[in-house]
Design a protein around this motif. Sequence first.
Motif: not given
Lengths: 79, 79
Positions: B43, A8, B4, B2, B41
Amino acid sequence: MKAYVHITLKDGVLDPQGKTIAHALSALGFDGIQDVRQGKYIELDLIATDREEARNSVDQMCRKLLSNTVIENYTIKIE
Amino acid sequence: MKAYVHITLKDGVLDPQGKTIAHALSALGFDGIQDVRQGKYIELDLIATDREEARNSVDQMCRKLLSNTVIENYTIKIE
């Protein structure tokens, strides 16, 4: 043995890809999105059977190739 | 709240990015790598406070924009 690596961007590093996703989601009518950050997710299938050895090896891979440690963080999960 | 999201290629779908990483790691002297798969990925920082509502909303985002459900799987984690 499987290794799961998340890469990230560090806090404070601009994420144009994430911003683009946020705008596209808004344009599609999704409200209530404060922020989006995009990262990379890499699954490695390793022959190694020793957990610690596998972790060290993947850590080296992250430092040498997979991540740019100037602007990115990485986390490793071994299973 | 949040969210993910992990987006990975379905089994059997060719992953040229993963293959390239595997070759590059071999060239750097890392042995014992059987397979590498690269995914995305994401977020998301959401205003929503209801878990179920957030999950449904992110599920819709995945179907409409974030993933290509023909060749990709996605998993959602809400925290």
